[in-house]
Design a protein around this motif. Sequence first.
Motif, mmCIF file in Angstrom:
data_model
loop_
_atom_site.group_PDB
_atom_site.id
_atom_site.type_symbol
_atom_site.label_atom_id
_atom_site.label_comp_id
_atom_site.label_asym_id
_atom_site.label_seq_id
_atom_site.Cartn_x
_atom_site.Cartn_y
_atom_site.Cartn_z
ATOM 1 N N LEU A 143 0.701 -1.224 -0.045
ATOM 2 C CA LEU A 143 0.064 0.096 -0.131
ATOM 3 C C LEU A 143 0.868 1.396 0.068
ATOM 4 C CD1 LEU A 143 -2.949 -0.763 2.478
ATOM 5 C CD2 LEU A 143 -3.232 -0.092 0.006
ATOM 6 N N LEU A 144 2.041 1.103 0.286
ATOM 7 C CA LEU A 144 2.939 2.258 0.644
ATOM 8 C C LEU A 144 3.357 2.963 -0.928
ATOM 9 C CD1 LEU A 144 5.369 1.242 3.432
ATOM 10 C CD2 LEU A 144 3.202 3.419 3.389
ATOM 11 N N ASN A 145 2.939 1.860 -1.992
ATOM 12 C CA ASN A 145 3.088 2.677 -3.438
ATOM 13 C C ASN A 145 2.425 3.863 -3.533
ATOM 14 O OD1 ASN A 145 4.661 1.065 -5.367
ATOM 15 N ND2 ASN A 145 3.747 -0.484 -4.840
ATOM 16 N N LEU A 146 1.285 4.049 -2.585
ATOM 17 C CA LEU A 146 0.376 5.237 -2.723
ATOM 18 C C LEU A 146 1.365 6.360 -2.430
ATOM 19 C CD1 LEU A 146 -2.869 4.295 -1.226
ATOM 20 C CD2 LEU A 146 -2.475 4.659 -3.593
ATOM 21 N N GLU A 147 2.565 6.323 -1.802
ATOM 22 C CA GLU A 147 3.231 7.501 -1.681
ATOM 23 C C GLU A 147 3.793 8.081 -2.921
ATOM 24 O OE1 GLU A 147 7.680 8.845 0.500
ATOM 25 O OE2 GLU A 147 6.417 7.085 0.950
ATOM 26 N N GLY A 148 4.334 7.091 -3.641
ATOM 27 C CA GLY A 148 4.823 7.627 -4.879
ATOM 28 C C GLY A 148 3.658 8.162 -5.906
ATOM 29 N N LEU A 149 2.684 7.872 -5.813
ATOM 30 C CA LEU A 149 1.549 8.447 -6.520
ATOM 31 C C LEU A 149 1.157 9.558 -6.183
ATOM 32 C CD1 LEU A 149 -0.755 7.977 -8.847
ATOM 33 C CD2 LEU A 149 -2.012 6.976 -6.846
ATOM 34 N N ALA A 150 1.211 9.998 -4.618
ATOM 35 C CA ALA A 150 0.700 11.115 -4.023
ATOM 36 C C ALA A 150 1.779 11.972 -4.778
ATOM 37 C CB ALA A 150 0.520 10.926 -2.783
ATOM 38 N N THR A 151 3.057 11.625 -4.293
ATOM 39 C CA THR A 151 4.173 12.502 -4.759
ATOM 40 C C THR A 151 4.109 13.054 -6.098
ATOM 41 O OG1 THR A 151 5.616 11.524 -3.157
ATOM 42 C CG2 THR A 151 6.791 12.560 -4.817
ATOM 43 N N MET A 152 3.665 12.273 -7.155
ATOM 44 C CA MET A 152 3.814 12.511 -8.358
ATOM 45 C C MET A 152 2.745 13.379 -8.833
ATOM 46 S SD MET A 152 3.591 10.280 -12.032
ATOM 47 C CE MET A 152 1.829 10.048 -11.768
ATOM 48 N N VAL A 153 1.460 13.061 -8.313
ATOM 49 C CA VAL A 153 0.216 13.971 -8.425
ATOM 50 C C VAL A 153 0.531 15.398 -7.986
ATOM 51 C CG1 VAL A 153 -2.142 14.312 -8.099
ATOM 52 C CG2 VAL A 153 -1.270 12.147 -8.665
ATOM 53 N N ILE A 154 0.895 15.500 -6.748
ATOM 54 C CA ILE A 154 1.158 16.939 -6.241
ATOM 55 C C ILE A 154 2.188 17.613 -7.027
ATOM 56 C CG2 ILE A 154 2.057 18.208 -4.178
ATOM 57 C CD1 ILE A 154 0.785 15.750 -2.450
ATOM 58 N N ALA A 155 3.291 16.953 -7.440
ATOM 59 C CA ALA A 155 4.296 17.588 -8.214
ATOM 60 C C ALA A 155 3.610 18.006 -9.459
ATOM 61 C CB ALA A 155 5.550 16.688 -8.515
ATOM 62 N N TRP A 156 2.855 17.387 -9.897
ATOM 63 C CA TRP A 156 2.176 17.766 -11.528
ATOM 64 C C TRP A 156 1.444 18.867 -11.402
ATOM 65 C CZ3 TRP A 156 -2.190 14.669 -13.900
ATOM 66 C CH2 TRP A 156 -2.472 15.101 -15.324
ATOM 67 N N ALA B 92 -2.880 -0.893 -5.558
ATOM 68 C CA ALA B 92 -3.052 -0.451 -4.351
ATOM 69 C C ALA B 92 -4.785 -0.623 -3.788
ATOM 70 C CB ALA B 92 -2.804 0.880 -4.227
ATOM 71 N N LEU B 93 -5.646 -0.381 -4.786
ATOM 72 C CA LEU B 93 -6.903 -0.496 -4.411
ATOM 73 C C LEU B 93 -7.380 -1.828 -4.280
ATOM 74 C CD1 LEU B 93 -8.309 2.297 -6.793
ATOM 75 C CD2 LEU B 93 -8.229 2.367 -4.278
ATOM 76 N N LEU B 94 -7.035 -2.759 -5.258
ATOM 77 C CA LEU B 94 -7.013 -4.166 -5.164
ATOM 78 C C LEU B 94 -6.592 -4.625 -3.864
ATOM 79 C CD1 LEU B 94 -8.195 -6.860 -6.441
ATOM 80 C CD2 LEU B 94 -5.674 -6.981 -7.517
ATOM 81 N N LEU B 95 -5.500 -4.274 -3.329
ATOM 82 C CA LEU B 95 -4.940 -4.926 -1.997
ATOM 83 C C LEU B 95 -5.516 -4.419 -1.049
ATOM 84 C CD1 LEU B 95 -2.256 -6.474 -1.586
ATOM 85 C CD2 LEU B 95 -1.306 -4.108 -1.118
ATOM 86 N N SER B 96 -6.011 -2.946 -0.961
ATOM 87 C CA SER B 96 -6.737 -2.702 0.346
ATOM 88 C C SER B 96 -8.174 -2.989 0.423
ATOM 89 C CB SER B 96 -6.643 -1.135 0.438
ATOM 90 O OG SER B 96 -7.144 -0.444 -0.819
ATOM 91 N N TRP B 97 -8.723 -3.534 -0.439
ATOM 92 C CA TRP B 97 -10.349 -3.795 -0.814
ATOM 93 C C TRP B 97 -10.383 -5.038 0.471
ATOM 94 C CZ3 TRP B 97 -14.352 -1.585 -1.930
ATOM 95 C CH2 TRP B 97 -15.765 -1.965 -2.109
ATOM 96 N N HIS B 98 -11.422 -4.978 1.367
ATOM 97 C CA HIS B 98 -11.701 -5.935 2.386
ATOM 98 C C HIS B 98 -12.998 -6.481 2.314
ATOM 99 C CE1 HIS B 98 -7.836 -6.140 4.315
ATOM 100 N NE2 HIS B 98 -7.774 -4.700 3.942
ATOM 101 N N GLY B 99 -13.833 -6.275 1.284
ATOM 102 C CA GLY B 99 -15.244 -6.494 1.184
ATOM 103 C C GLY B 99 -16.139 -5.494 2.033
ATOM 104 N N ARG B 100 -17.398 -5.757 2.466
ATOM 105 C CA ARG B 100 -18.028 -4.702 3.123
ATOM 106 C C ARG B 100 -17.682 -4.348 4.442
ATOM 107 N NH1 ARG B 100 -23.890 -7.045 1.940
ATOM 108 N NH2 ARG B 100 -23.944 -6.941 -0.432
ATOM 109 N N SER B 101 -17.475 -3.213 4.819
ATOM 110 C CA SER B 101 -17.103 -2.773 6.142
ATOM 111 C C SER B 101 -17.598 -1.415 6.373
ATOM 112 C CB SER B 101 -15.750 -2.681 6.375
ATOM 113 O OG SER B 101 -14.942 -1.481 5.741
ATOM 114 N N GLN B 102 -17.668 -0.714 7.459
ATOM 115 C CA GLN B 102 -18.032 0.523 7.872
ATOM 116 C C GLN B 102 -17.312 1.561 6.963
ATOM 117 O OE1 GLN B 102 -17.196 1.779 11.781
ATOM 118 N NE2 GLN B 102 -15.301 0.205 11.966
#
Length: 369
Positions: free
Chosen positions: A119-132, A154-164
């Motif tokens: 999930l920490l791959n999202l750091e690279g994504l956030a870094t790039m979007v902000i830089a852009w 990252a979305l596939l990895l973090s999905w845990h079905g139904r939750s609050q």
Amino acid sequence: MTLEDRPLASIKSLLAWPGAPLAITSAALFGASTPLAKALLGGGVSPWLLAGLLYLGSGLGLAVLHYGRRLVRRPSSEAPLARGDWGRMALVVLSGGIAGPVLLMLGLSTTPAASAALLLNLEGLATMVIAWLAFRENVDRRLLLGAAAILAGALLLSWHGRSQFGGFGFGSVLIAGACLAWGIDNNLTRGVSASDPVQIAMVKGLAAGAVNLTLAIVGGARFPTGLLLAGAGVVGFLGYGVSLVLFVLALRFLGTARTGAYFSTAPFIGALLAVAMFGEPVTWRLIAAALLMAGGLYLHLVERHEHEHIHEPLEHEHPHVHDEHHQHTHAAGEPPAEPHTHRHTHTRLAHSHAHFPDLHHRHDHAHPP
């Protein structure tokens, strides 16, 4: 012309040398710190206290290095932080040194280490979007497609079905928040990357470590045993301190978005260690997410950016040699040996070559490359 026929300078440019090796080594150190921090949490350490100990270990270790060089009369050739840099450094500490690690430690306490690492791959994504979007750094279609693949993984990895939380685990939400905080931090750090990276990482580690440690103790956290304390110090020095030093150096050569993309290799290293350390299962979702992220990273790695561009007049200070971007005379008393550090001025220059958004290529792009 074949690759073998290219001049060495062109080969290095094609391979993003030395920015890519610096960023990937930084990623390896940080990626390894995630499952190791998970192991420390298993020893009963408070997440907030651990965040403070990791950064304090980073700051203290780098302080020994920073001031030790002076004691042995081998001072750094890097330019120190200037007076105008301290406001930006305060924001770096707040976003990347306090908010980021606390959110990560809290997320790790409820998330499997392998999933958290990827999930920490999202750091690279956030870094790039902000830089852009915020800093107008050039991002082409290949980089955007790669970012989309990383986000899908990252979305596939973090999905845990139904939750609050609408299908996503609370730990995943916290880790995503940490990545956003670090994305802001990375873009702010770009503005001081010409200065001494050891000093930058030392200041960040000491300030963030002291604040987090104080808040954790006020909140009732108990200090760990000597062995856990030493482990946190070592993990913090290598995974946060040395890693950040290498990251700042990579920013000089690659810019923020691309350094963040290379840094996305960190979660793969962390996930592999987590599987080995904790015996976590290798599920189809983990494999699919890794493949998506690997594909996105590949698109980032094979990028080549070349066009006619203009260097506007610029004055700054950093280590350099007298290459085509550094053609200036020296005043009396300035160091003759190379590389050397002194304040210097760049005159207006127009030319074409392969480049990245490094210290000298932060120009606007009127049209997509």
